[in-house]
Design a protein around this motif. Structure first.
Motif, PDB file in Angstrom:
ATOM      1  N   THR A 121       2.383   6.058  10.536  1.00 47.16           N
ATOM      2  CA  THR A 121       1.546   5.130   9.769  1.00 47.16           C
ATOM      3  C   THR A 121       2.403   4.222   8.915  1.00 47.16           C
ATOM      4  OG1 THR A 121      -0.265   6.740   9.700  1.00 47.16           O
ATOM      5  CG2 THR A 121      -0.316   4.978   8.076  1.00 47.16           C
ATOM      6  N   GLN A 167       2.939   0.086   9.240  1.00 49.09           N
ATOM      7  CA  GLN A 167       2.736  -0.879   8.167  1.00 49.09           C
ATOM      8  C   GLN A 167       3.996  -1.720   7.946  1.00 49.09           C
ATOM      9  OE1 GLN A 167       0.722  -0.602   4.019  1.00 49.09           O
ATOM     10  NE2 GLN A 167       2.835   0.012   3.638  1.00 49.09           N
ATOM     11  N   ARG A 191       0.830  -1.202   0.000  1.00 45.78           N
ATOM     12  CA  ARG A 191       0.000   0.000   0.000  1.00 45.78           C
ATOM     13  C   ARG A 191       0.861   1.248   0.000  1.00 45.78           C
ATOM     14  NH1 ARG A 191      -5.061   1.519   0.896  1.00 45.78           N
ATOM     15  NH2 ARG A 191      -5.794  -0.488   1.650  1.00 45.78           N
TER      16      ARG A 191
END
Length: 202
Positions: free
Chosen positions: A196, A200, A126
């Protein structure tokens, strides 16, 4: 291997408000071996808008040979992007609009039904995105479409939005440097993006 941040400044002014806010956001990634940062100043690039030739439709490779070719490499390599634009007549700057339109090559459409599409970024790790919009007026409505254009474009390309900062009442070049609230918010947004991405990566 470090994660890559690509910042894109959609203002002609290298010392303007857009650049200052992006720089403040990027401060969250300084002195970290986990990240590498590159900034594109669209006003310094030699590139044209999309001409709608569909030359990219089978290969995801734009056929126009200009400075966007390097930008494509950086976008493909980026783990996150920070995109900033001033507001011109209720929308992004002309340079940012050209940049966005040239990202069309990343998309794939279903034959016979162009309401169905995917992005080449939908597969693989992502990617993340943050947006910064600047407006000289005092009312957020006077930003028009700028924040939405930035967010909808990169979400449609498969990026997950982490922040969308809207900054009002900034017109003169560098004026935002005297305003603590938007600078603090930009720095906090950078921290949110950093954390963030680290989460991940665990």
């Amino acid at each position: 291997m470090s994660m890559k941040i690509l910042a894109v400044v959609g203002s002609k002014r290298k010392n303007g408000n857009t650049a200052a806010l992006i720089e403040k956001t990027l401060s969250a990634f300084q002195n970290s071996e986990d990240f590498s940062v590159e900034t594109l100043f669209l006003g310094e690039m030699n590139f044209v808008g999309c001409n709608g030739c569909e030359g990219c439709s089978k290969s995801n490779q734009c056929v126009i040979k200009d400075d966007m070719q390097r930008a494509y490499i950086l976008l493909r390599e980026a783990d996150a992007v920070i995109i900033g634009s001033p507001t011109y007549f209720y929308n992004v700057s002309s340079d940012m609009k050209k940049f966005i339109d040239r990202c069309y090559c990343f998309t794939n459409y279903m034959p016979g039904n162009r309401s169905v599409w995917t992005s080449e970024f939908d597969s693989g790790p992502r990617k993340f995105a943050g947006y910064i919009s600047i407006c000289e007026q005092n009312n957020v409505d006077d930003m028009g479409f700028t924040p939405q254009v930035l967010q909808k474009t990169f979400e449609s390309l498969g990026f997950r939005t982490v922040f969308n900062q809207k900054v009002l009442h900034c017109f003169k070049a560098g004026e935002v440097n005297s305003k603590s609230e938007p600078l603090d918010s930009a720095e906090a947004n950078g921290v949110s993006l950093r954390e963030t991405m680290l989460l991940q990566g665990k």
